[in-house]
Design a protein around this motif. Structure first.
Motif, PDB file in Angstrom:
ATOM      1  N   UNK A 301      17.757  74.451  15.937  1.00  0.00           N
ATOM      2  CA  UNK A 301      18.737  75.530  15.828  1.00  0.00           C
ATOM      3  C   UNK A 301      18.085  76.911  15.852  1.00  0.00           C
ATOM      4  N   UNK A 302      16.780  76.972  16.077  1.00  0.00           N
ATOM      5  CA  UNK A 302      16.079  78.243  16.216  1.00  0.00           C
ATOM      6  C   UNK A 302      16.158  78.645  17.687  1.00  0.00           C
ATOM      7  N   UNK A 303      16.996  79.624  18.004  1.00  0.00           N
ATOM      8  CA  UNK A 303      17.227  79.947  19.415  1.00  0.00           C
ATOM      9  C   UNK A 303      15.970  80.422  20.126  1.00  0.00           C
ATOM     10  N   UNK A 304      14.986  80.927  19.381  1.00  0.00           N
ATOM     11  CA  UNK A 304      13.755  81.401  20.004  1.00  0.00           C
ATOM     12  C   UNK A 304      12.823  80.270  20.425  1.00  0.00           C
ATOM     13  N   UNK A 305      12.974  79.097  19.817  1.00  0.00           N
ATOM     14  CA  UNK A 305      11.988  78.038  20.067  1.00  0.00           C
ATOM     15  C   UNK A 305      12.592  76.641  20.065  1.00  0.00           C
ATOM     16  N   UNK A 306      13.911  76.517  20.230  1.00  0.00           N
ATOM     17  CA  UNK A 306      14.509  75.185  20.072  1.00  0.00           C
ATOM     18  C   UNK A 306      14.065  74.189  21.133  1.00  0.00           C
TER      19      UNK A 306
END
Length: 502
Positions: A301-306
């Motif tokens: 759920x981390x948009x920078x590293x999903x």
């Protein structure tokens, strides 16, 4: 304890996505294959007519009409301006043959902690390193951000203010049209195929759940203790996805774009005119299912590293499986020309976004790689430009449409008219007082002097805006790379007035 730990032993495969035997699925051959199985799909080709569901290109000229069987962008010529891997696929990465590379998920713990309740699962470190070096995480963010530029608060996720690049903003915006749903499916298939080509012996990492995960035994061991049953709406939607090829389920979606909307969009979002659309929200609840509070560095759920996350590829692989099952049931072929063209278009867009990120480009340095070029003729287009784009001279390898060295474009996905406009009576960046091309004066034209190996003795004087770098171009220790005949052609064009296409 180290933050990274292997998900399985060297000698054994990772548990299968359904808790079964170790998975040893072979990767896609060069050219790719649908993540859901089927024949190989080359990543390029000269499509001449729409054979699938329309264009997945990024051009603002495209629209939701692109999901019709007869729609789609014009054919994409295979030129030096089209990134080679977009057309031919990737060769296997050297680490694919390494005995040190493992299958299945790698375990990631927050630094200094080893609590099993905090463990997250990522792709193997070799894959993570490659994606980071090639800015895949960042370009994935920008791909989504540019599809919100025309929406309220649009582009807010972007780290490079991607909405400045208006020439790249798609007409199909996030969860507004079926065209966006189709592009969502094609883009993620492009990524899945590319990773399977790079790691064919370890492709299990990028292979989706074989069925919707409805119980703890369907997921990797690291996630079983935290399993909670789905709500009834999610269970019903997952069952529909697994059984998408049943006639009553096919009837819910009139085309691949509507299917993509259903698979991509969030709870409560509706598609105008799609009266039979089932409950929407699968993509978001699947992401939320494997969020790990207290360990979000590579979180799904981390948009920078999903895309670092192993479960990202499990869930997106399942989505791709559903799409492929739909295509087969609809009689669509895995190697149809429209799909091949659309995969190239998505690869091209991703490559352009990577160039923007890595080279800190401005909008005027970027062209839409999927915008069709005009039909052109004339001496420059037919005789001079091919010299720059030849495999022998490779001028356009460094001087192409996006991020061109010295801001000099000599080929690629740019019109001959624009190339000439960027040369004639334009100052050089490394030739002091010289202009790039002076009509009628080849011996005063820095482009010719550099190509002919005459710049060293031309009398270049550095100025406040241009230094003097007189070495021959293309770079060579043995003199000019262009042949005497090719140099004569370039000289003739300049001497005759350096005209562009009529």
């Amino acid at each position: 304890m180290a933050a990274w730990a292997s998900g399985c032993s060297e000698s054994g495969g990772a548990p299968g996505p359904n808790g079964g035997a170790p998975s040893g699925a072979a990767g896609a051959p060069l050219g790719g294959a649908p993540a859901g199985g089927g024949a190989a799909v080359p990543l390029g080709g000269n499509a001449t007519s729409g054979g699938g569901s329309g264009s997945a290109g990024s051009s603002a000229a495209g629209s939701s009409a692109g999901v019709s069987a007869s729609g789609g962008a014009p054919p994409l010529p295979v030129t030096s301006g089209h990134v080679a891997h977009c057309v031919n696929g990737y060769s296997p990465h050297p680490s694919d043959d390494s005995p040190d590379m493992k299958d299945g998920p790698a375990e990631f713990y927050p630094p200094g902690k080893d609590d099993p309740s905090l463990v997250d699962t990522t792709v193997q470190p070799e894959v993570l390193k490659w994606m980071t070096e090639n800015s895949w995480q960042a370009s994935h963010v920008e791909w989504h951000a540019i599809r919100a530029c025309n929406l309220p608060g649009g582009g807010g996720l972007s780290k490079v203010n991607i909405c400045r690049f208006t020439q790249l903003v798609p007409a199909d915006q996030n969860c507004v049209s079926p065209g966006d749903g189709y592009q969502f499916l094609v883009f993620h298939r492009h990524m899945i195929q590319a990773l399977k080509q790079l790691w064919p012996k370890h492709s299990e990492q990028f292979t989706g759940f074989s069925k919707f995960p409805s119980a703890a035994e369907d997921v990797p061991p690291q996630w079983r203790s935290a399993w909670k049953n789905w709500d009834a709406d999610v269970v019903a939607a997952g069952k529909l996805g697994d059984e998408i090829d049943k006639p009553e389920n096919l009837a819910r979606f009139k085309d691949e774009g509507e299917l993509g909307f259903w698979l991509q969009c969030n709870v409560g979002q509706k598609l105008m005119g799609a009266a039979n659309m089932p409950w929407v929200g699968l993509h978001f609840v699947l992401h939320a299912k494997w969020a790990r509070p207290g360990n979000t560095t590579h979180g799904v759920n981390n948009t920078d590293s999903n895309i670092d996350n192993y479960m990202f590829w499990k869930l997106h692989g399942w989505i791709d499986n559903v799409w492929e099952k739909y295509r087969v049931a609809k009689g669509l072929k895995p190697d149809d020309e429209q799909l091949k063209k659309d995969l190239v278009a998505q690869c091209q867009e991703m490559h352009t976004e990577i160039a923007i990120i890595q080279q800190d480009l401005d909008p005027e340095e970027v062209v839409d790689p999927n915008e069709p070029l005009p039909v052109e003729s004339g001496f420059f287009h037919e005789q001079v430009r091919p010299l720059f784009e030849s495999q022998k001279n490779l001028c356009s390898g460094c001087h192409a449409e996006t991020g061109a060295n010295a801001k000099l474009r000599l080929g690629g996905h740019v019109s001959s008219k624009d190339i000439v406009a960027g040369l004639v009576n334009q100052p050089s960046r490394d030739g002091g007082q010289f202009q790039l091309v002076v009509p009628g004066e080849p011996d005063q034209s820095w482009l010719y002097l550099k190509a002919a190996g005459k710049a060293e003795t031309a009398g270049c004087q550095p100025s406040s805006s241009a230094q003097c770098i007189p070495g021959v171009m293309p770079p060579s220790m043995a003199g000019p790379t262009l042949s005497a005949e090719e140099l004569a052609t370039l000289r003739q064009w300049i001497a005759d007035g350096a005209a562009g296409p009529p």
